[in-house]
Design a protein around this motif. Structure first.
Motif, mmCIF file in Angstrom:
data_model
loop_
_atom_site.group_PDB
_atom_site.id
_atom_site.type_symbol
_atom_site.label_atom_id
_atom_site.label_comp_id
_atom_site.label_asym_id
_atom_site.label_seq_id
_atom_site.Cartn_x
_atom_site.Cartn_y
_atom_site.Cartn_z
ATOM 1 N N ALA A 96 69.703 85.207 13.456
ATOM 2 C CA ALA A 96 69.645 83.832 12.951
ATOM 3 C C ALA A 96 68.522 83.047 13.620
ATOM 4 N N MET A 97 68.299 83.270 14.918
ATOM 5 C CA MET A 97 67.226 82.555 15.621
ATOM 6 C C MET A 97 65.848 82.990 15.114
ATOM 7 N N ILE A 98 65.720 84.259 14.747
ATOM 8 C CA ILE A 98 64.463 84.728 14.148
ATOM 9 C C ILE A 98 64.244 84.036 12.812
ATOM 10 N N CYS A 99 65.297 83.922 12.004
ATOM 11 C CA CYS A 99 65.184 83.226 10.711
ATOM 12 C C CYS A 99 64.822 81.759 10.911
ATOM 13 N N CYS A 100 65.431 81.119 11.911
ATOM 14 C CA CYS A 100 65.117 79.716 12.208
ATOM 15 C C CYS A 100 63.639 79.557 12.559
ATOM 16 N N ALA A 101 63.132 80.442 13.420
ATOM 17 C CA ALA A 101 61.717 80.372 13.783
ATOM 18 C C ALA A 101 60.838 80.590 12.564
ATOM 19 N N GLY A 102 61.259 81.491 11.668
ATOM 20 C CA GLY A 102 60.508 81.699 10.433
ATOM 21 C C GLY A 102 60.455 80.451 9.574
ATOM 22 N N LEU A 103 61.563 79.703 9.524
ATOM 23 C CA LEU A 103 61.587 78.449 8.770
ATOM 24 C C LEU A 103 60.634 77.425 9.370
ATOM 25 N N ILE A 104 60.543 77.395 10.692
ATOM 26 C CA ILE A 104 59.620 76.454 11.349
ATOM 27 C C ILE A 104 58.175 76.816 11.016
ATOM 28 N N VAL A 105 57.864 78.110 11.028
ATOM 29 C CA VAL A 105 56.511 78.545 10.659
ATOM 30 C C VAL A 105 56.206 78.144 9.219
ATOM 31 N N LEU A 106 57.158 78.385 8.318
ATOM 32 C CA LEU A 106 56.957 78.019 6.915
ATOM 33 C C LEU A 106 56.745 76.518 6.751
ATOM 34 N N THR A 107 57.451 75.729 7.570
ATOM 35 C CA THR A 107 57.276 74.272 7.509
ATOM 36 C C THR A 107 55.857 73.887 7.910
ATOM 37 N N GLY A 108 55.303 74.608 8.877
ATOM 38 C CA GLY A 108 53.929 74.342 9.273
ATOM 39 C C GLY A 108 52.926 74.773 8.228
ATOM 40 N N LEU A 109 53.299 75.755 7.396
ATOM 41 C CA LEU A 109 52.399 76.253 6.355
ATOM 42 C C LEU A 109 52.569 75.501 5.043
ATOM 43 N N ILE A 110 53.793 75.015 4.774
ATOM 44 C CA ILE A 110 54.099 74.350 3.503
ATOM 45 C C ILE A 110 54.549 72.925 3.813
ATOM 46 N N PRO A 111 53.670 71.953 3.691
ATOM 47 C CA PRO A 111 54.026 70.570 4.044
ATOM 48 C C PRO A 111 55.238 70.025 3.302
ATOM 49 N N SER A 112 55.490 70.523 2.084
ATOM 50 C CA SER A 112 56.621 70.002 1.311
ATOM 51 C C SER A 112 57.958 70.280 1.994
ATOM 52 N N LEU A 113 58.046 71.378 2.765
ATOM 53 C CA LEU A 113 59.276 71.653 3.503
ATOM 54 C C LEU A 113 59.536 70.574 4.547
ATOM 55 N N GLY A 114 58.472 70.169 5.231
ATOM 56 C CA GLY A 114 58.612 69.087 6.199
ATOM 57 C C GLY A 114 59.026 67.790 5.541
ATOM 58 N N ARG A 115 58.514 67.547 4.337
ATOM 59 C CA ARG A 115 58.892 66.325 3.620
ATOM 60 C C ARG A 115 60.351 66.366 3.182
ATOM 61 N N ILE A 116 60.850 67.565 2.865
ATOM 62 C CA ILE A 116 62.262 67.685 2.488
ATOM 63 C C ILE A 116 63.160 67.338 3.669
ATOM 64 N N VAL A 117 62.805 67.856 4.847
ATOM 65 C CA VAL A 117 63.582 67.538 6.055
ATOM 66 C C VAL A 117 63.507 66.050 6.350
ATOM 67 N N ALA A 118 62.290 65.487 6.226
ATOM 68 C CA ALA A 118 62.118 64.057 6.492
ATOM 69 C C ALA A 118 62.855 63.200 5.464
ATOM 70 N N ALA A 119 63.119 63.775 4.268
ATOM 71 C CA ALA A 119 63.804 63.021 3.224
ATOM 72 C C ALA A 119 65.299 62.898 3.468
ATOM 73 N N ILE A 120 65.851 63.738 4.360
ATOM 74 C CA ILE A 120 67.267 63.596 4.709
ATOM 75 C C ILE A 120 67.450 62.220 5.345
ATOM 76 N N PRO A 121 68.366 61.396 4.834
ATOM 77 C CA PRO A 121 68.549 60.063 5.419
ATOM 78 C C PRO A 121 68.734 60.138 6.927
ATOM 79 N N LYS A 122 68.045 59.287 7.652
ATOM 80 C CA LYS A 122 68.099 59.334 9.118
ATOM 81 C C LYS A 122 69.518 59.208 9.657
ATOM 82 N N PRO A 123 70.372 58.344 9.093
ATOM 83 C CA PRO A 123 71.758 58.311 9.589
ATOM 84 C C PRO A 123 72.478 59.651 9.443
ATOM 85 N N ILE A 124 72.202 60.386 8.351
ATOM 86 C CA ILE A 124 72.823 61.693 8.162
ATOM 87 C C ILE A 124 72.321 62.677 9.223
ATOM 88 N N ALA A 125 71.007 62.689 9.440
ATOM 89 C CA ALA A 125 70.435 63.591 10.449
ATOM 90 C C ALA A 125 70.974 63.273 11.834
#
Length: 407
Positions: A96-125
């Motif tokens: 699972a930690m390897i998959c998590c690191a892979g998601l972080i790499v993908l976020t650095g490669l695909i800006p839209s992933l970062g925008r999806i995370v940022a779109a989560i309402p801050k109170p929810i996060a």
């Protein structure tokens, strides 16, 4: 580059490394032990986590010339410590930690992933983060009821440090913890490795990849790392006047996280607390030279990595309740901040409340942990209330005959 080295930068780098390590090493160990790691595997994971943040803390500031402080994912380690061990044990957690690191790499490669995370309402996060932290933050109170003689000195030292300077709270607590071990715990047992064993034996772990682990561990670990560490870390640098190109930094920390994850290490990410220490005037009057503070902290982290086996052995001397109590004290400020941010919107209280309760409950549904379901439930309630409020506002505008009605 060497000419820009200054005494204030070196001093703040040393202080930041001491504060960062002492405040959270117990959390990292508690997280790995909760996932089923042996002492050898925990020492290996601690070594690579410390080495990873050390390398990043040298590499990123040297390239960017900004105090880009890097730390391990403290909220992520807290999440692991509060989560029920997977059926596949530490091997499944490593997958699972390897998959998590892979998601972080993908976020650095695909800006839209970062925008999806940022779109989560801050109170929810923030509610997710608070729910993840709650169980571990209860540990000091629970330990005080079972081993008061051991916990009370640590708690008193923490309060004294907090009253003097909030950054001194955990160093004071760790010093008291070491004193408690010295005076009350018998170190003659087999839990202690040889005094010459500083480096771990590098106990290998064969990763096990499952869909259950992805949704129960990898995805929540990714979310708390991004929302609880990376986004605040970038914000601290920007508030101090530094221009931050986020994508390359996410890629680099994600790549290093991917390299160290097979050894049982939690991800590394941008730091907020130590960044605030090293990006301010205390690290030098000239903002362009403060990156040396981050480089100094990185050098200290690399040196501390070499003591991973000794630190793990020392922690092994203490009752597990005492270790988790120390870890819980370190997370109290983060819990306070996340709870405050989760419930600062009086129009949207139910959504973060449900996220918090489900994430803190420790429940599982279809084999998936409550952290995932908490975000889903909170997001659905948030969207439903937001839609209803929008519809009600439209109706009131129509009744008033124009869109500027404020009744």
């Amino acid at each position: 580059m060497i000419r820009q080295l200054s005494i204030p930068a070196v001093y703040m780098g040393l202080l930041a490394a001491f504060v960062g390590y002492s405040a959270s090493f117990a959390i990292v160990l508690a997280g790995m032990k909760a996932m089923g790691a042996t002492d050898g595997q925990a020492a290996t994971g601690l070594f690579f986590a410390t080495l990873g943040m050390g390398i990043c803390s040298i590499w990123l500031p040297a390239v960017t010339r900004i105090p880009a402080a890097v730390a391990w994912s403290t909220p992520g380690a807290a999440f692991l410590a509060a989560t029920v061990m997977l059926p596949g044990g530490f091997s499944e957690a490593v997958g699972a930690m390897i998959c998590c690191a892979g998601l972080i790499v993908l976020t650095g490669l695909i800006p839209s992933l970062g925008r999806i995370v940022a779109a989560i309402p801050k109170p929810i996060a923030n509610a997710l983060l608070a729910g993840v932290l709650l169980k571990l933050c209860l540990a000091p109170a629970l330990a005080l009821g079972t081993i008061p003689v051991l916990v009370l000195p640590v708690l008193v030292a923490w309060v004294i440090g907090l009253a003097w300077n909030r950054l001194a709270a955990m160093p004071f607590a760790v010093i008291a913890f070491l004193a408690v071990l010295y005076f009350t715990v018998d170190g003659s047992g087999g839990a202690v490795q040889s005094s010459t064993a500083w480096l771990p034996a590098f106990d290998p772990v064969a990763p096990l990849f499952t869909v259950r682990a992805f949704f129960s561990i990898a995805l929540p670990l990714y979310l708390v790392t991004m929302a609880g560490q990376n986004i605040p870390g970038f914000a601290v640098l920007e508030l101090n006047g530094y221009t931050v190109d986020r994508q390359p930094l996410i890629r680099k920390t994600g790549f290093v996280s991917l390299l160290i994850a097979p050894f049982g290490s939690v991800p590394v990410n941008m730091s907020a607390i130590t960044a605030a220490m090293m990006a301010g005037e205390d690290a030098g009057r000239d903002p362009s030279t403060r990156y040396w503070a981050a480089i100094t902290s990185g050098l200290v982290y690399v040196a501390l990595a070499c003591a991973a086996a000794a630190v793990t052995s020392l922690a092994g001397l203490a009752p597990s309740a005492l270790i988790t109590a120390v870890a819980g004290l370190a997370l109290v400020p983060a819990l306070v901040g996340s709870v405050s941010a989760a419930f600062n919107n009086t129009a949207q209280l139910e959504a973060p409340a449900m996220t918090f309760l489900i994430a803190a409950s420790g429940m599982t549904l279809f084999g998936v942990s409550g952290a995932f379901w908490g975000v889903i439930a909170g997001a659905l309630i948030w969207a439903a209330k937001a839609r209803r409020s929008s519809a009600g506002l439209t109706v009131r505008h129509k009744r008033c005959g124009h869109h500027r009605c404020v009744n």
